[in-house]
Design an enzyme around this catalytic site. Structure first.
Site, PDB file in Angstrom:
ATOM      1  N   ASP A 294      59.881  52.088  80.300  1.00  0.00           N
ATOM      2  CA  ASP A 294      59.056  52.631  79.238  1.00  0.00           C
ATOM      3  C   ASP A 294      58.117  51.559  78.671  1.00  0.00           C
ATOM      4  OD1 ASP A 294      58.461  54.925  77.602  1.00  0.00           O
ATOM      5  OD2 ASP A 294      59.469  53.936  75.940  1.00  0.00           O
ATOM      6  N   GLU A 341      55.794  53.176  83.165  1.00  0.00           N
ATOM      7  CA  GLU A 341      55.178  54.085  82.189  1.00  0.00           C
ATOM      8  C   GLU A 341      53.961  53.384  81.621  1.00  0.00           C
ATOM      9  OE1 GLU A 341      53.633  55.113  79.036  1.00  0.00           O
ATOM     10  OE2 GLU A 341      55.450  54.393  78.060  1.00  0.00           O
ATOM     11  N   ASP A 394      57.847  63.584  75.670  1.00  0.00           N
ATOM     12  CA  ASP A 394      57.075  63.469  74.428  1.00  0.00           C
ATOM     13  C   ASP A 394      55.971  64.511  74.314  1.00  0.00           C
ATOM     14  OD1 ASP A 394      58.463  61.354  73.275  1.00  0.00           O
ATOM     15  OD2 ASP A 394      57.214  59.820  74.214  1.00  0.00           O
TER      16      ASP A 394
END
Length: 497
Positions: A294, A341, A394
């Site tokens: 991430d 990401e 998200d």
């Protein structure tokens, strides 16, 4: 190699007792993936969650969430009874998780199992002892941290008594002895978690499904990692952060995002040969087959916000470790499969880091349809070495997103897909097909989009508290007809593995 998969949090699986877990329904989901021609199951981080219930803010980067322990397996093993589980209030809603009720009920039941495991001599079993020995590097600190945290009514470790807060040897020895049974209880929970998870992962692998795990770049301040290893982070002499993580103001937030995680002392990590990071990544590759990292841009530059600020407005950018970290990981662990990401605003230096690493970045279709400009997220701009999603955890679902976009953006999307006459109830299939037809080597679709669900199935809305991470899939959601449709689409887009 072209391949396809689904994004499905463990917590969202259908199961008894209030939350998805490593139960028979998890094995049935592997069967769904296999029958649908999917070769990847992407999950969210598996760590033990705290306030806010976010899997990206956990009490440990190494420990597993006790909520995911399958209680039915403990019933079969004779450590708890069906009646005891039935009498507990887990907030058994079929469509969402009630974390407050889970928190209060789950640990009471697990404590019963621990007491009976102990009474049966389980603490002396070779398998249990071997687990504790193998995981001692993080397990000792984590179990003590959780026991002491409970001793101080759940307060963050910076509010504990000074002697244990700064880990004075005499305090460590005192609490280890005083809380000996509680410490052992938390070790037992990790033993259950790891045993059950590895069995589920093995079943997935045997059925041609690889697990895509997720590693947050940062750890929570209120975590065993920060308490046990303060030298890794930008903390002062009292172990209070000097600066914290977040994102600058942008079009989505006028004041930016204040995450509050402690920042790394990257120069110290360099001096240790990035040892903690190597251990962390190696641990992930024991749990998962592929790892999504991430906030990849934070390894190039990270946003530093003065500790105590109420917003992210006064932050500034600092240089991260860059390729030095990834060269070290490759040297120590080999060419491990990573997904970067890389969403959001990307500088040339972030693009260079991604290119130099060789890791595939992410493409999200919901970010593609901005009528004001051409977007890198439109499929005609993709290279092969990327992972395409309709949306992430998200994002809203495709159905929810499509209903909310502007008329101009909707017109652009309809033109791009040539679907002006398309039935909006089936619009999610247009975007699923667009993703799967793209040249991206890997395509991962959130389960909610395959099911055509609306905004009430959204997993997380960033920068909000409450109502997140609660969605659950209903039993029987994947019909034979739906699985056959997904399998055929996977076949014709050459994504069957």
């Amino acid at each position: 190699m072209r391949r396809n998969g689904m994004l499905m949090p463990v917590s969202s699986l259908p199961s008894k007792y209030g939350i998805g877990c490593f139960s028979k329904e998890a094995y049935e989901f592997v069967d769904i993936l296999s029958q649908s021609g999917q070769s990847l199951w992407q999950i969210l981080p598996l760590g033990p969650t705290g306030y806010g219930d976010s899997p990206y803010q956990t009490f440990s980067t190494f420990a597993g969430n006790p909520y995911y322990i399958d209680l039915e397996a403990l019933i079969e093993d004779g450590y708890i009874t069906l009646e005891e589980c039935g009498a507990a209030d887990f907030g058994n809603q079929e469509d969402c998780v009630n974390y407050e009720k889970i928190y209060h009920a789950r640990f009471l039941i697990l404590k019963l199992a621990y007491d009976r495991f102990k009474e049966s001599g389980g603490l002396e079993e070779a398998e249990y002892y071997a687990f504790k020995e193998k995981e001692a590097g993080w397990l000792e600190d984590y179990a003590l941290y959780m026991a002491v945290k409970n001793r101080f009514q759940g307060r963050s470790w910076d509010e504990w008594a000074e002697d244990i807060r700064v880990r004075r040897p005499e305090a460590m020895a005192y609490y280890r002895e005083e809380l000996k049974d509680e410490v052992e209880f938390y070790k037992y929970l990790q033993y259950l978690f790891y045993t059950q998870w590895m069995e589920l992962k093995s079943y997935a692998n045997e059925n041609g499904v690889q697990i895509v795990g997720d590693i947050p770049i940062y750890v929570a301040f209120d975590s065993a990692d920060t308490w046990a290893n303060p030298g890794l982070f930008q903390l002062d002499e009292e172990n209070i952060p000097t600066a914290v993580a977040g994102c600058p103001p942008d079009g989505f937030s006028a004041t930016g995002q204040l995450w509050g995680n402690p920042l790394y002392r990257w120069e110290y990590h360099r001096q240790t040969g990035f040892e903690w990071w190597v251990q962390r990544v190696a641990h992930c590759f024991r749990l998962y087959d592929i790892v999504r990292i991430d906030h990849f841009r934070g390894f190039d530059e990270y946003y530093s916000i003065p500790y105590g600020d109420k917003t992210a407005e006064n932050g500034h950018w600092e240089k991260g470790p860059g390729m030095d970290l990834f060269h070290t990981i490759r040297c120590r662990l080999g060419d491990v499969p990573v997904i970067a990401e890389d969403l959001g605003f990307l500088t040339d230096s972030v693009r260079k880091l991604l290119s130099d690493s060789g890791y595939p970045g992410m493409k999200v279709l919901q970010f593609a349809f901005d009528s004001r400009e051409d977007s890198d997220y439109l499929p005609h701009n993709y290279g092969r070495n990327c992972v395409v999603y309709t949306g992430t955890h998200d994002n809203d679902t495709i159905q929810g997103w499509y209903q909310a976009i502007t008329d101009e953006d909707k017109e652009m999307a309809q033109t791009y897909l040539n679907n002006h006459s398309s039935d909006e109830e089936e619009i999610h299939w247009d975007y699923i097909c667009l993703a799967m037809r793209s040249v991206a080597d890997t395509c991962i679709i959130p389960v909610q989009d395959f099911l055509g669900l609306g905004s009430d199935a959204r997993m997380n809305t960033p920068s909000t508290l409450g109502g997140n991470w609660v969605w659950r899939m209903k039993n029987g959601a994947f019909t034979d007809e739906l699985m056959e449709k997904i399998h055929e689409l996977t076949r014709v887009t050459a994504r069957l593995v």
